[in-house]
Design a protein around this motif. Structure first.
Motif, mmCIF file in Angstrom:
data_model
loop_
_atom_site.group_PDB
_atom_site.id
_atom_site.type_symbol
_atom_site.label_atom_id
_atom_site.label_comp_id
_atom_site.label_asym_id
_atom_site.label_seq_id
_atom_site.Cartn_x
_atom_site.Cartn_y
_atom_site.Cartn_z
ATOM 1 N N ASP A 199 0.779 -1.017 -0.197
ATOM 2 C CA ASP A 199 -0.410 -0.152 0.025
ATOM 3 C C ASP A 199 1.100 0.679 0.139
ATOM 4 O OD1 ASP A 199 -2.078 1.960 0.696
ATOM 5 O OD2 ASP A 199 -2.550 1.105 2.354
ATOM 6 N N ARG A 200 1.209 2.059 -1.286
ATOM 7 C CA ARG A 200 1.932 2.820 -1.031
ATOM 8 C C ARG A 200 1.361 3.659 -0.723
ATOM 9 N NH1 ARG A 200 2.353 3.198 -7.692
ATOM 10 N NH2 ARG A 200 0.120 2.508 -7.752
ATOM 11 N N ALA A 201 -0.050 4.538 -0.105
ATOM 12 C CA ALA A 201 0.055 5.495 0.656
ATOM 13 C C ALA A 201 0.271 5.601 2.222
ATOM 14 C CB ALA A 201 -2.058 5.774 0.395
ATOM 15 N N VAL A 202 0.726 4.280 2.227
ATOM 16 C CA VAL A 202 1.464 3.975 3.851
ATOM 17 C C VAL A 202 2.982 3.563 4.037
ATOM 18 C CG1 VAL A 202 1.153 2.485 5.933
ATOM 19 C CG2 VAL A 202 -1.117 2.923 4.518
ATOM 20 N N THR A 203 3.183 2.896 3.219
ATOM 21 C CA THR A 203 4.347 2.723 2.892
ATOM 22 C C THR A 203 5.334 3.449 1.696
ATOM 23 O OG1 THR A 203 4.243 1.176 0.784
ATOM 24 C CG2 THR A 203 3.575 0.141 3.692
ATOM 25 N N GLY A 204 4.557 4.435 1.209
ATOM 26 C CA GLY A 204 5.758 5.136 0.859
ATOM 27 C C GLY A 204 5.942 4.423 -0.518
ATOM 28 N N GLU A 205 7.682 4.784 -1.390
ATOM 29 C CA GLU A 205 8.243 4.076 -2.644
ATOM 30 C C GLU A 205 8.006 2.527 -2.174
ATOM 31 O OE1 GLU A 205 8.458 5.474 -4.781
ATOM 32 O OE2 GLU A 205 7.698 6.928 -3.750
ATOM 33 N N VAL A 206 7.826 1.611 -2.918
ATOM 34 C CA VAL A 206 7.902 0.800 -3.266
ATOM 35 C C VAL A 206 8.521 -0.218 -4.367
ATOM 36 C CG1 VAL A 206 5.724 0.746 -2.368
ATOM 37 C CG2 VAL A 206 5.808 0.357 -4.338
ATOM 38 N N PRO A 207 9.288 -1.203 -4.151
ATOM 39 C CA PRO A 207 9.592 -1.659 -5.635
ATOM 40 C C PRO A 207 9.286 -1.955 -6.580
ATOM 41 C CG PRO A 207 9.700 -3.313 -4.264
ATOM 42 C CD PRO A 207 9.037 -1.844 -3.412
ATOM 43 N N VAL A 208 9.863 -1.492 -7.658
ATOM 44 C CA VAL A 208 8.448 -2.065 -9.086
ATOM 45 C C VAL A 208 9.068 -3.742 -9.295
ATOM 46 C CG1 VAL A 208 9.079 -1.709 -11.717
ATOM 47 C CG2 VAL A 208 10.590 0.051 -10.439
ATOM 48 N N ARG A 209 9.942 -4.137 -8.969
ATOM 49 C CA ARG A 209 9.795 -6.280 -8.863
ATOM 50 C C ARG A 209 9.550 -6.253 -7.567
ATOM 51 N NH1 ARG A 209 10.480 -7.967 -13.946
ATOM 52 N NH2 ARG A 209 10.792 -6.600 -15.473
ATOM 53 N N CYS A 210 8.965 -7.809 -6.872
ATOM 54 C CA CYS A 210 9.326 -8.504 -6.548
ATOM 55 C C CYS A 210 10.932 -8.212 -5.673
ATOM 56 C CB CYS A 210 8.939 -9.605 -6.369
ATOM 57 S SG CYS A 210 8.858 -10.461 -4.713
ATOM 58 N N PRO A 211 11.810 -8.180 -4.477
ATOM 59 C CA PRO A 211 12.266 -8.069 -4.653
ATOM 60 C C PRO A 211 12.904 -10.079 -4.665
ATOM 61 C CG PRO A 211 11.516 -6.736 -2.897
ATOM 62 C CD PRO A 211 10.255 -7.443 -3.338
ATOM 63 N N ASP A 212 12.022 -10.961 -4.099
ATOM 64 C CA ASP A 212 11.802 -12.745 -3.861
ATOM 65 C C ASP A 212 11.900 -13.414 -5.180
ATOM 66 O OD1 ASP A 212 12.326 -12.043 -0.684
ATOM 67 O OD2 ASP A 212 10.594 -11.469 -0.485
ATOM 68 N N CYS A 213 11.006 -12.859 -5.877
ATOM 69 C CA CYS A 213 10.458 -13.867 -6.891
ATOM 70 C C CYS A 213 11.090 -13.108 -8.287
ATOM 71 C CB CYS A 213 9.280 -14.286 -7.614
ATOM 72 S SG CYS A 213 7.815 -12.991 -7.299
ATOM 73 N N GLY A 214 10.786 -11.198 -8.515
ATOM 74 C CA GLY A 214 11.574 -10.758 -9.671
ATOM 75 C C GLY A 214 10.049 -10.176 -10.299
ATOM 76 N N SER A 215 9.584 -11.228 -9.674
ATOM 77 C CA SER A 215 7.645 -10.733 -11.189
ATOM 78 C C SER A 215 7.513 -8.818 -10.151
ATOM 79 C CB SER A 215 6.493 -10.746 -10.297
ATOM 80 O OG SER A 215 5.343 -10.814 -10.391
ATOM 81 N N PRO A 216 7.247 -8.372 -11.692
ATOM 82 C CA PRO A 216 6.810 -6.737 -12.405
ATOM 83 C C PRO A 216 5.744 -7.162 -10.834
ATOM 84 C CG PRO A 216 6.710 -7.739 -14.464
ATOM 85 C CD PRO A 216 7.001 -9.197 -13.125
ATOM 86 N N LEU A 217 5.742 -5.573 -10.402
ATOM 87 C CA LEU A 217 4.658 -4.790 -10.175
ATOM 88 C C LEU A 217 3.406 -3.967 -9.990
ATOM 89 C CD1 LEU A 217 6.098 -4.577 -6.311
ATOM 90 C CD2 LEU A 217 5.085 -6.885 -7.000
ATOM 91 N N GLU A 218 2.317 -4.378 -10.506
ATOM 92 C CA GLU A 218 1.370 -3.578 -10.792
ATOM 93 C C GLU A 218 -0.249 -3.061 -9.980
ATOM 94 O OE1 GLU A 218 -0.272 -5.813 -14.080
ATOM 95 O OE2 GLU A 218 -1.028 -6.758 -12.973
ATOM 96 N N GLN A 219 -0.354 -1.960 -10.178
ATOM 97 C CA GLN A 219 -2.043 -1.188 -9.489
ATOM 98 C C GLN A 219 -2.834 -2.284 -9.956
ATOM 99 O OE1 GLN A 219 -4.441 2.235 -11.465
ATOM 100 N NE2 GLN A 219 -2.954 3.079 -10.074
ATOM 101 N N VAL A 220 -3.347 -2.160 -8.175
ATOM 102 C CA VAL A 220 -4.438 -3.722 -8.743
ATOM 103 C C VAL A 220 -5.850 -3.449 -9.236
ATOM 104 C CG1 VAL A 220 -3.474 -4.407 -6.348
ATOM 105 C CG2 VAL A 220 -5.556 -2.265 -6.457
ATOM 106 N N LYS A 221 -6.569 -4.192 -9.498
ATOM 107 C CA LYS A 221 -7.704 -3.520 -9.924
ATOM 108 C C LYS A 221 -8.702 -3.021 -9.297
ATOM 109 C CE LYS A 221 -7.994 -7.827 -13.759
ATOM 110 N NZ LYS A 221 -8.055 -8.286 -14.391
ATOM 111 N N ALA A 222 -9.755 -1.979 -9.496
ATOM 112 C CA ALA A 222 -10.465 -1.646 -8.589
ATOM 113 C C ALA A 222 -11.248 -2.398 -7.718
ATOM 114 C CB ALA A 222 -10.823 0.273 -9.328
ATOM 115 N N LEU A 223 -11.789 -3.268 -8.299
ATOM 116 C CA LEU A 223 -12.509 -3.697 -7.969
ATOM 117 C C LEU A 223 -12.588 -5.160 -7.253
ATOM 118 C CD1 LEU A 223 -15.872 -3.932 -6.508
ATOM 119 C CD2 LEU A 223 -16.504 -4.682 -9.227
ATOM 120 N N ARG A 224 -12.797 -5.083 -6.007
ATOM 121 C CA ARG A 224 -11.874 -6.706 -5.738
ATOM 122 C C ARG A 224 -13.042 -7.950 -5.447
ATOM 123 N NH1 ARG A 224 -6.365 -7.139 -2.534
ATOM 124 N NH2 ARG A 224 -5.932 -6.865 -4.494
#
Length: 314
Positions: free
Chosen positions: A45-70
């Protein structure tokens, strides 16, 4: 006069959602591909943690914005028919599609009003018809009961506030032009101290509607989508009662129609770190209640938390 009080200003009709669905904050990013068991974090949650990595440090998957409706969208039936002219003759090559919600579904939302008597009037209305073609469609049972207060803005450790929208928000600047941010003067008025948006995560959309009483379409507005999130800086600390009042009020224009409703903090999918923390919590709890399961206490210091748990349970 009573109709105007109920439907044109004093009662706020929040968005209706299916149980188990929620508009997730657009500040949340998640794995683009399936997260692995070794991933310490699955969502940020970037509103709480601030800056986040572009990719997961553990598996390397890119990080993307979630779909609004869960959650699952409501089942919809689609029927395509030939368009009919005013004379009752089919128009060649012109089709239209009608979408209807399947029967038997339940939706929940919140109603807020400064006068509880107004909610009592609505509670006695009984079945209503909603949507289009109401002579044969849209019959719904309404159940209104007292519930939990609306979610307040989240207060960060550094004193900043996080505002999340559960429904689209309609904001304008000082000249009446569409704006993606709440007006600073509105924030200052409702929070009781000068406040401004320092960061945002938003998405534009069109918002319209139909005014049943007049039989006319409502004006189409340029709005920010549900899930839009704002990081607010206030000059002074805002007390909890003021934040509770903001939760009742909402933000922006056309609030009585459900626009500008506030959302709770998102429930993030747990990663390895969160799972390990929960495992340790459960293990510690099992140790504390060992005597209740017939096991002797090995350390005298365990008596204090055990007695506290027993007292709370009693």
């Amino acid at each position: 006069t009573e109709f105007l009080r109920l439907f044109e200003g004093e009662v706020r009709f929040g968005p209706l959602l299916r149980p188990g669905t929620e508009f997730t904050s657009l500040a949340v990013v998640t794995h683009k591909y399936q997260a692995e068991e070794s991933c310490a974090e699955v969502e940020y949650d970037r509103a709480v943690t601030g800056e986040v990595p572009v990719r997961c440090p553990d598996c390397g998957s890119p990080l993307e914005q979630v779909k609004a409706l869960r959650g699952d969208r409501p089942p919809v039936r689609r029927r395509t028919s030939v368009s009919i002219s005013e004379s009752g003759v089919a128009i060649s090559g012109v089709l239209f599609t009608r979408e209807t919600l399947q029967a038997g579904q339940a939706f929940r939302g919140t109603l807020t009003a400064p006068d509880p008597a107004l909610l009592a009037i609505l509670a006695g209305l009984g079945p209503v018809r909603v949507g289009g073609r109401r002579t044969t469609h849209g019959l719904a049972e309404v159940d209104i009961r007292e519930g939990a207060p609306p979610p307040m803005p989240q207060r960060r450790d550094d004193g900043m506030l996080v505002l999340r929208l559960r429904s689209p928000g309609i904001f304008t600047d000082s000249r009446g032009r569409p704006s993606r941010d709440p007006d600073p003067s509105e924030l200052t008025e409702v929070l009781g101290t000068p406040a401004r948006v320092v960061r945002r995560w938003t998405r534009w959309q069109q918002a319209g509607g139909w005014h049943v009483a007049s039989g006319l379409p409502k004006p189409s507005e340029l709005a920010v989508a549900a899930g839009s999130t704002y990081l607010i800086s206030a000059e002074r600390t805002v007390a909890d009662p003021v934040l509770a009042k903001l939760a009742q009020r909402g933000l922006g224009l056309r609030r009585h129609e459900g626009f500008g409703d506030l959302a709770p903090p998102p429930a993030l999918k747990p990663g390895r770190r969160a799972k390990d923390t929960e495992t340790r919590r459960l293990r510690d709890l099992m140790d504390k209640v060992a005597p209740l399961r017939g096991f002797p206490i090995r350390f005298p210091g365990q008596w204090a938390p055990l007695l506290a748990l027993m007292t709370a349970h009693a």
